[in-house]
Design a protein around this motif. Structure first.
Motif, PDB file in Angstrom:
ATOM      1  N   ASN A 196       7.349  -5.547  -9.142  1.00 24.77           N
ATOM      2  CA  ASN A 196       6.263  -4.776  -8.532  1.00 24.77           C
ATOM      3  C   ASN A 196       6.812  -3.694  -7.607  1.00 24.77           C
TER       4      ASN A 196
ATOM      5  N   TYR B 135       4.445  -0.795  -7.089  1.00 21.10           N
ATOM      6  CA  TYR B 135       3.225  -1.595  -6.925  1.00 21.10           C
ATOM      7  C   TYR B 135       2.072  -1.024  -7.748  1.00 21.10           C
TER       8      TYR B 135
ATOM      9  N   ARG C  55      -2.560  -1.386  -1.546  1.00 21.44           N
ATOM     10  CA  ARG C  55      -1.851  -1.903  -0.374  1.00 21.44           C
ATOM     11  C   ARG C  55      -2.322  -1.235   0.912  1.00 21.44           C
TER      12      ARG C  55
ATOM     13  N   ASP D   4       1.401  -7.380  -2.315  1.00 20.72           N
ATOM     14  CA  ASP D   4       2.684  -7.450  -3.026  1.00 20.72           C
ATOM     15  C   ASP D   4       2.515  -7.989  -4.440  1.00 20.72           C
TER      16      ASP D   4
END
Length: 82
Positions: A14, A19, A24, A66
Protein backbone atom coordinates in the motif's frame (compact mmCIF):
# COMPACT_ATOMS: atom_id res chain seq x y z
CA UNK A 1 1.76 -16.91 5.40
CA UNK A 2 0.90 -15.75 8.90
CA UNK A 3 -1.45 -12.84 9.48
CA UNK A 4 1.43 -10.75 10.83
CA UNK A 5 3.54 -11.42 7.74
CA UNK A 6 0.54 -10.72 5.52
CA UNK A 7 -0.03 -7.40 7.33
CA UNK A 8 3.58 -6.38 6.74
CA UNK A 9 3.29 -7.27 3.05
CA UNK A 10 0.03 -5.33 2.68
CA UNK A 11 1.43 -2.27 4.46
CA UNK A 12 4.52 -2.28 2.24
CA UNK A 13 2.47 -2.74 -0.94
CA UNK A 14 0.00 0.00 0.00
CA UNK A 15 2.81 2.43 0.85
CA UNK A 16 4.72 1.63 -2.35
CA UNK A 17 1.58 2.18 -4.44
CA UNK A 18 0.79 5.46 -2.69
CA UNK A 19 -2.17 4.08 -0.73
CA UNK A 20 -4.45 3.59 -3.75
CA UNK A 21 -8.15 4.17 -3.05
CA UNK A 22 -7.44 4.79 0.65
CA UNK A 23 -8.69 8.07 2.09
CA UNK A 24 -6.06 9.09 4.61
CA UNK A 25 -7.44 12.59 5.23
CA UNK A 26 -7.92 13.74 8.83
CA UNK A 27 -11.70 13.79 8.31
CA UNK A 28 -11.71 10.18 7.08
CA UNK A 29 -9.50 9.08 9.96
CA UNK A 30 -11.82 10.82 12.42
CA UNK A 31 -14.87 9.10 10.90
CA UNK A 32 -13.20 5.67 11.06
CA UNK A 33 -12.18 6.31 14.67
CA UNK A 34 -15.75 7.36 15.49
CA UNK A 35 -17.07 4.17 13.90
CA UNK A 36 -14.58 2.01 15.81
CA UNK A 37 -15.55 3.72 19.08
CA UNK A 38 -19.21 2.99 18.28
CA UNK A 39 -18.40 -0.68 17.63
CA UNK A 40 -16.40 -0.88 20.85
CA UNK A 41 -19.37 0.44 22.84
CA UNK A 42 -21.78 -1.85 20.99
CA UNK A 43 -19.62 -4.92 21.55
CA UNK A 44 -18.39 -4.07 25.05
CA UNK A 45 -19.64 -7.37 26.45
CA UNK A 46 -17.02 -9.18 24.38
CA UNK A 47 -14.33 -6.80 25.58
CA UNK A 48 -11.65 -4.92 23.73
CA UNK A 49 -8.37 -6.42 22.62
CA UNK A 50 -5.32 -5.42 24.67
CA UNK A 51 -3.46 -2.46 23.08
CA UNK A 52 -0.60 -4.70 21.95
CA UNK A 53 -2.87 -7.38 20.44
CA UNK A 54 -2.85 -8.03 16.71
CA UNK A 55 -6.52 -7.03 16.48
CA UNK A 56 -5.80 -3.65 18.11
CA UNK A 57 -2.90 -3.13 15.72
CA UNK A 58 -5.21 -3.81 12.77
CA UNK A 59 -7.76 -1.32 14.08
CA UNK A 60 -5.05 1.36 14.36
CA UNK A 61 -3.96 0.69 10.76
CA UNK A 62 -7.57 0.76 9.55
CA UNK A 63 -8.28 4.06 11.29
CA UNK A 64 -5.05 5.58 9.94
CA UNK A 65 -5.98 4.54 6.42
CA UNK A 66 -2.99 2.24 6.03
CA UNK A 67 -5.24 -0.69 5.07
CA UNK A 68 -8.66 -0.93 3.48
CA UNK A 69 -11.72 -2.41 5.18
CA UNK A 70 -11.46 -5.41 2.84
CA UNK A 71 -7.82 -5.94 3.81
CA UNK A 72 -8.78 -5.60 7.48
CA UNK A 73 -11.44 -8.32 7.13
CA UNK A 74 -9.04 -10.61 5.26
CA UNK A 75 -6.41 -10.22 7.97
CA UNK A 76 -8.89 -10.76 10.82
CA UNK A 77 -10.13 -13.95 9.17
CA UNK A 78 -6.57 -15.17 8.56
CA UNK A 79 -5.62 -14.40 12.17
CA UNK A 80 -8.76 -16.12 13.52
CA UNK A 81 -8.11 -19.27 11.52
CA UNK A 82 -4.54 -19.66 12.77
Amino acid sequence: MTATAQLSAILAANAAAGYPDLDRSPAAQQERARHQAYLARKNRIEGLPPPDAFEAQLIRHLVAGDISPAQYITLIRLHSSS
